[in-house]
Scaffold this motif. Structure first.
Motif, mmCIF file in Angstrom:
data_model
loop_
_atom_site.group_PDB
_atom_site.id
_atom_site.type_symbol
_atom_site.label_atom_id
_atom_site.label_comp_id
_atom_site.label_asym_id
_atom_site.label_seq_id
_atom_site.Cartn_x
_atom_site.Cartn_y
_atom_site.Cartn_z
ATOM 1 N N LEU A 43 0.810 -1.213 0.000
ATOM 2 C CA LEU A 43 0.000 0.000 0.000
ATOM 3 C C LEU A 43 0.843 1.262 0.000
ATOM 4 N N HIS A 44 1.944 1.259 0.722
ATOM 5 C CA HIS A 44 2.795 2.453 0.771
ATOM 6 C C HIS A 44 3.375 2.749 -0.605
ATOM 7 N N HIS A 45 3.647 1.735 -1.378
ATOM 8 C CA HIS A 45 4.193 1.898 -2.728
ATOM 9 C C HIS A 45 3.110 2.378 -3.692
ATOM 10 N N ASP A 46 1.917 1.803 -3.574
ATOM 11 C CA ASP A 46 0.828 2.147 -4.485
ATOM 12 C C ASP A 46 0.132 3.463 -4.137
ATOM 13 N N PHE A 47 0.128 3.827 -2.863
ATOM 14 C CA PHE A 47 -0.553 5.048 -2.426
ATOM 15 C C PHE A 47 0.374 5.910 -1.567
ATOM 16 N N PRO A 48 1.484 6.383 -2.125
ATOM 17 C CA PRO A 48 2.445 7.147 -1.323
ATOM 18 C C PRO A 48 1.864 8.436 -0.753
ATOM 19 N N ASP A 49 0.879 8.998 -1.424
ATOM 20 C CA ASP A 49 0.263 10.234 -0.941
ATOM 21 C C ASP A 49 -0.691 9.998 0.228
ATOM 22 N N MET A 50 -0.941 8.745 0.568
ATOM 23 C CA MET A 50 -1.850 8.417 1.670
ATOM 24 C C MET A 50 -1.115 7.821 2.868
ATOM 25 N N ALA A 51 0.174 8.051 2.952
ATOM 26 C CA ALA A 51 0.980 7.460 4.034
ATOM 27 C C ALA A 51 0.447 7.849 5.414
ATOM 28 N N ASP A 52 0.050 9.099 5.581
ATOM 29 C CA ASP A 52 -0.469 9.544 6.884
ATOM 30 C C ASP A 52 -1.775 8.837 7.236
ATOM 31 N N GLN A 53 -2.663 8.691 6.257
ATOM 32 C CA GLN A 53 -3.932 8.002 6.507
ATOM 33 C C GLN A 53 -3.694 6.527 6.826
ATOM 34 N N ILE A 54 -2.755 5.911 6.113
ATOM 35 C CA ILE A 54 -2.434 4.503 6.374
ATOM 36 C C ILE A 54 -1.951 4.340 7.807
ATOM 37 N N ARG A 55 -1.016 5.170 8.211
ATOM 38 C CA ARG A 55 -0.465 5.097 9.567
ATOM 39 C C ARG A 55 -1.560 5.339 10.612
ATOM 40 N N GLU A 56 -2.380 6.344 10.388
ATOM 41 C CA GLU A 56 -3.448 6.682 11.331
ATOM 42 C C GLU A 56 -4.454 5.531 11.466
ATOM 43 N N LEU A 57 -4.896 4.992 10.349
ATOM 44 C CA LEU A 57 -5.875 3.903 10.406
ATOM 45 C C LEU A 57 -5.279 2.628 11.001
ATOM 46 N N LYS A 58 -4.024 2.346 10.706
ATOM 47 C CA LYS A 58 -3.385 1.160 11.302
ATOM 48 C C LYS A 58 -3.363 1.251 12.817
ATOM 49 N N MET A 59 -3.185 2.456 13.329
ATOM 50 C CA MET A 59 -3.087 2.633 14.778
ATOM 51 C C MET A 59 -4.454 2.718 15.455
ATOM 52 N N ASN A 60 -5.475 3.205 14.744
ATOM 53 C CA ASN A 60 -6.738 3.530 15.408
ATOM 54 C C ASN A 60 -7.955 2.759 14.920
ATOM 55 N N ASP A 61 -7.812 1.953 13.903
ATOM 56 C CA ASP A 61 -8.958 1.217 13.365
ATOM 57 C C ASP A 61 -8.581 -0.264 13.267
ATOM 58 N N ARG A 62 -9.133 -1.052 14.184
ATOM 59 C CA ARG A 62 -8.778 -2.477 14.234
ATOM 60 C C ARG A 62 -9.137 -3.213 12.948
ATOM 61 N N HIS A 63 -10.277 -2.871 12.364
ATOM 62 C CA HIS A 63 -10.700 -3.528 11.130
ATOM 63 C C HIS A 63 -9.710 -3.219 10.002
ATOM 64 N N PHE A 64 -9.329 -1.955 9.860
ATOM 65 C CA PHE A 64 -8.343 -1.586 8.844
ATOM 66 C C PHE A 64 -7.027 -2.306 9.105
ATOM 67 N N ALA A 65 -6.578 -2.311 10.346
ATOM 68 C CA ALA A 65 -5.303 -2.950 10.691
ATOM 69 C C ALA A 65 -5.330 -4.441 10.355
ATOM 70 N N ARG A 66 -6.448 -5.103 10.610
ATOM 71 C CA ARG A 66 -6.572 -6.526 10.297
ATOM 72 C C ARG A 66 -6.527 -6.758 8.790
ATOM 73 N N LEU A 67 -7.275 -5.948 8.042
ATOM 74 C CA LEU A 67 -7.261 -6.076 6.580
ATOM 75 C C LEU A 67 -5.889 -5.729 6.006
ATOM 76 N N PHE A 68 -5.237 -4.722 6.581
ATOM 77 C CA PHE A 68 -3.894 -4.325 6.152
ATOM 78 C C PHE A 68 -2.928 -5.495 6.317
ATOM 79 N N ASP A 69 -2.949 -6.130 7.478
ATOM 80 C CA ASP A 69 -2.064 -7.277 7.730
ATOM 81 C C ASP A 69 -2.395 -8.443 6.803
#
Length: 79
Positions: free
Chosen positions: A8-34
């Protein structure tokens, strides 16, 4: 074989802050990310010929990866 990166960081470099924020604060996003990154790792191993698999298996894994990425991207757009 040159295998393309689909993290995701490679495909959406402009969304790095959103990725980091959701990984830390949204369990569903973090699970799907992993899940997405584990699946991507598995696909890359097959594409690099380190793990044997049929074409049907590889196609199914790629399709699942695309669906996960779509879900994650939708969540990122909403953030």
């Amino acid at each position: 074989m040159n295998v393309e990166h689909h993290d995701l960081h490679h495909d959406f470099p402009d969304m790095a802050d959103q990725i980091r924020e959701l990984k830390m604060n949204d369990r569903h996003f973090a699970r799907l990310f992993d899940e997405y990154h584990e699946l991507d790792k598995e696909v890359r191993k097959i594409e690099e010929d380190t793990t044997p698999a049929s074409d049907d298996t590889l196609d199914a894994l790629r399709l699942k990866r695309v669906h996960l990425k779509d879900d994650l991207y939708a969540m990122l757009k909403e953030a």
